[in-house]
Design an enzyme around this catalytic site. Structure first.
Site, PDB file in Angstrom:
ATOM      1  NE  ARG A 196      -4.097   1.824   0.984  1.00 44.25           N
ATOM      2  CZ  ARG A 196      -5.098   2.217   0.184  1.00 44.25           C
ATOM      3  NH1 ARG A 196      -5.104   1.871  -1.085  1.00 44.25           N
ATOM      4  NH2 ARG A 196      -6.092   2.903   0.659  1.00 44.25           N
TER       5      ARG A 196
ATOM      6  CB  THR B  98      -9.214  -0.873  -7.373  1.00 44.93           C
ATOM      7  OG1 THR B  98      -9.108   0.315  -6.603  1.00 44.93           O
ATOM      8  CG2 THR B  98      -8.656  -2.051  -6.633  1.00 44.93           C
TER       9      THR B  98
ATOM     10  CG  LEU C 285      -2.599   4.240 -10.726  1.00 43.78           C
ATOM     11  CD1 LEU C 285      -2.814   4.655 -12.174  1.00 43.78           C
ATOM     12  CD2 LEU C 285      -1.274   4.780 -10.224  1.00 43.78           C
ATOM     13  CG  ASN C 286      -8.182   6.243  -4.794  1.00 44.85           C
ATOM     14  OD1 ASN C 286      -8.942   5.319  -4.547  1.00 44.85           O
ATOM     15  ND2 ASN C 286      -8.381   7.454  -4.339  1.00 44.85           N
TER      16      ASN C 286
ATOM     17  CB  SER D   7      -7.006  -0.295   1.418  1.00 41.45           C
ATOM     18  OG  SER D   7      -7.466  -0.918   0.245  1.00 41.45           O
TER      19      SER D   7
ATOM     20  N   GLY E 218     -13.420  -1.473  -6.764  1.00 41.64           N
ATOM     21  CA  GLY E 218     -14.722  -0.874  -6.456  1.00 41.64           C
ATOM     22  C   GLY E 218     -14.768  -0.050  -5.191  1.00 41.64           C
ATOM     23  N   GLY E 219     -13.608   0.350  -4.648  1.00 40.26           N
ATOM     24  CA  GLY E 219     -13.630   1.200  -3.453  1.00 40.26           C
ATOM     25  C   GLY E 219     -14.424   0.548  -2.335  1.00 40.26           C
TER      26      GLY E 219
HETATM   27  N1  GLY Z   1      -8.453   3.083  -3.146  1.00 45.98           N
HETATM   28  C1  GLY Z   1      -9.536   2.287  -2.745  1.00 45.98           C
HETATM   29  C2  GLY Z   1      -9.192   1.354  -1.646  1.00 45.98           C
HETATM   30  O1  GLY Z   1      -8.032   1.088  -1.416  1.00 45.98           O
HETATM   31  O2  GLY Z   1     -10.073   0.887  -0.981  1.00 45.98           O
END
Ligand code: GLY
Length: 582
Positions: A115, A393, A412-413, A464, A485-486
């Site tokens: 990370r 992601t 990369l987000n 994350s 998918g965050g």
């Molecule tokens: N950037 C989204 C996550 O790591 O959850």
């Protein structure tokens, strides 16, 4: 370009396998898991006897399969795929940070944390604007948005400890793809046209790579060459991660940061370390569940929700039934409430993993779930844990013939990260700093709120949701899965586990089934299209606030069938190039 030798029968390629979109899926299945096979199903997995790669991109999948065919193990293939996606899937792959979960043939499961880390110059209030509120322009699209990238450290660490091939060999396909170019697919073309116009286009060096001389982004069917990225990858292939963290690439990242007012400096890069961590572990109806520990919240909350669900007979309720959705979405509320309070980088805060994943704690939460009435999120607070203390992601999965299994989620987000490229390195910079809690109670891009545990601090890793996950049965890998998918990652992966274990779906059915998501705040049960109006009405009668919204996730999974056959599925939500036209 053909990267593979002529196909042999023992390894099949499985990316981009499903043509159909998710269809209504509300069948009631009362029986325990079925055969998980390929007959009598609407959705069919790809099967193979020896090795398999599931990724979002067909070309990257072929790279991994070629490494397996050459005798590489799943770690070699996973590293090759990781670097290939840096070229062919720049939306997420080029080169941010993430997590790898791997299992060795001897049954050891290891989590590798690569990370991003906040730069030394980061401060708790750096994203608070003049009006006193969190300013997402700073955390998403400014030079301050980037954390120190971890992907190169993570992939090279995994290869050196668990791989069998050398770095130059596994990186060769990625270098060739960058040098010679590859044919842009619909997904990349669409993302360049949409998101690229929002971020990449503002930076001359990014624009020069992804946009043509006429100012238009590359479109589907055109060849995209990335000679600068090829040079950077070649440096890494020859010098290892030193090239990225100490050498020429480091110099370009630091110069770009200085030029634009970003924070990452030489020490941040030189001090970056990928870490091996103990995976978080749980059990569900007799299966062992391994997933990513903090600084991901994914593993903790998948196991927490599964523990809650174990108190209900989901198989009897049936897949897609209002009762099953009610129970699952209520359980999700409790988990996301806890996430907001307790989860953060374990190197900075004490995360109560054991308590959050305890069966006893889950039982108290299960007892609060009413099958007939949704509990408003406003009445749910993070749980009292002390009684139990004594824990854009992309994802890909790889398995080899010797029993190595690797699941990687990295990013990369958001699409193309901040859009900023480091000098002429061809490397895009992430905007992962947005995953910190910029201000307690202020939601980030994914609507997630946090508190002190996820406040910004120098060298801290932002929390994350990425959840590469392995399910083991009778000591053997049974399922490996994960998704982008965050905030939706946790619930998407959860539904893969429930769809296969409780509802007996094969891996393709489990992937195609419509998804739903609840994250406590906002108090909204978000659903994809595909649930029956009857089900939706019943859920409304239970008090759920429903929102039909765009699809969630892009799952890439592999399951081992009882006879040892591998069955895999790539998410139909992100496949686009099996059907051709002119
Ligand atoms: N950037 C989204 C996550 O790591 O959850």
């Amino acid at each position: 370009m053909t990267l593979l030798p002529p196909p042999r029968v023992n390894v099949w390629i499985m990316a981009l396998t499903l043509l159909v979109t998710a269809a209504p899926f509300a069948q009631a299945q009362t029986a325990a898991p079925l055969s998980y096979g390929v007959e009598n199903y609407i959705f069919h997995p790809v099967t193979a006897p020896h090795g398999m790669v599931a990724s979002v991109d067909k070309t990257a999948t072929e790279v991994g399969v070629a490494i397996l065919r050459q005798g590489g193990n799943a770690v070699d293939a996973a590293v090759a795929v990781g670097f290939a996606l840096a070229v062919t899937h720049p939306q997420a792959g080029n080169l941010g940070g993430g997590f790898m979960l791997l299992r060795t043939p001897a049954g050891q499961t290891v989590a590798i944390d690569f990370r991003e880390m906040a730069p030394q110059g980061a401060t708790r209030t750096m994203f608070i604007g003049a009006d006193g509120n969190a300013d997402c322009r700073l955390s998403l699209t400014s030079p301050l948005a980037s954390g120190t990238p971890g992907t190169v450290a993570g992939l090279t660490l995994a290869l050196s400890r668990y791989g069998s091939m050398d770095l130059a060999r596994v990186m060769q396909p990625a270098i060739r793809l960058a040098e010679q170019g590859f044919i842009v697919n619909q997904a990349l073309a669409g993302d360049l046209a949409h998101y690229g116009r929002e971020n990449l286009v503002h930076y001359a060096n990014s624009r020069a790579v992804f946009f043509k001389a006429n100012g238009q982004p590359y479109t589907a069917g055109e060849r995209l060459r990335q000679s600068q990225l090829a040079r950077s990858l070649t440096l890494i292939a020859h010098q290892g991660s030193r090239a990225f963290y100490h050498g020429d690439i480091a110099r370009q990242i630091v110069a770009e940061m200085r030029r634009r007012g970003g924070l990452i400096n030489r020490q941040d890069l030189a001090n970056y370390q990928a870490l091996e961590r103990r995976p978080v572990m749980g059990s569900y109806r007799g299966y062992e569940i391994y997933s990513m520990p903090p600084p991901s919240s994914g593993g903790v909350h998948i196991i927490q929700i599964l523990n809650i669900l174990e108190n209900f007979d989901l198989a009897k309720m049936g897949a897609g039934s209002a009762n099953a959705i009610q129970v699952m979405s209520e359980a999700m509320k409790y988990a996301y409430a806890d996430r907001s309070q307790y989860l953060g980088d374990p190197d900075f805060v004490s995360v109560p993993v054991q308590a959050l994943t305890s069966k006893a704690y889950a039982k108290t939460q299960a007892q609060r779930i009413d099958l007939n009435h949704a509990r408003p999120s406003s009445t749910i607070r993070p749980g009292q844990l002390q009684l139990y203390e004594s824990d854009q992601t992309t994802h890909y999965s790889v398995v080899d013939k010797n029993g190595y299994a690797v699941a990687v989620t990295y990013t990369l987000n958001t699409y193309f990260g901040s859009g900023i490229m480091a000098g002429n390195s061809g490397i895009l910079l992430n905007n992962e700093m947005d995953d910190f809690s910029a201000k307690p109670g202020s939601p980030n891009l994914f609507g997630l709120v946090g508190a002190d545990a996820n406040a910004i601090a120098p060298r801290k890793r932002p929390l994350s949701s990425m959840s590469p996950t392995l399910v083991v049965k009778d000591g053997k890998i049974w399922l490996m899965t994960g998704s982008p998918g965050g905030s939706h990652i946790i619930t998407t992966v959860l539904q893969m586990v429930v769809n296969t274990i409780d509802f007996g779906m094969n891996i393709a059915e489990a992937t195609a089934a419509p998804r739903f998501h609840q994250q406590w705040t906002p108090d909204e049960l978000r659903l994809e299209k595909g649930f029956s109006p009857d089900t939706l009405r019943l859920l409304q009668e239970k008090g759920q606030t429903l929102a039909i919204k765009p699809v969630m996730g892009s799952v890439q999974s592999i399951m081992r069938l009882p006879d040892g056959t591998l069955a895999g599925a790539s998410d139909p939500r992100t496949q686009d190039d099996l059907t051709a036209g002119y």
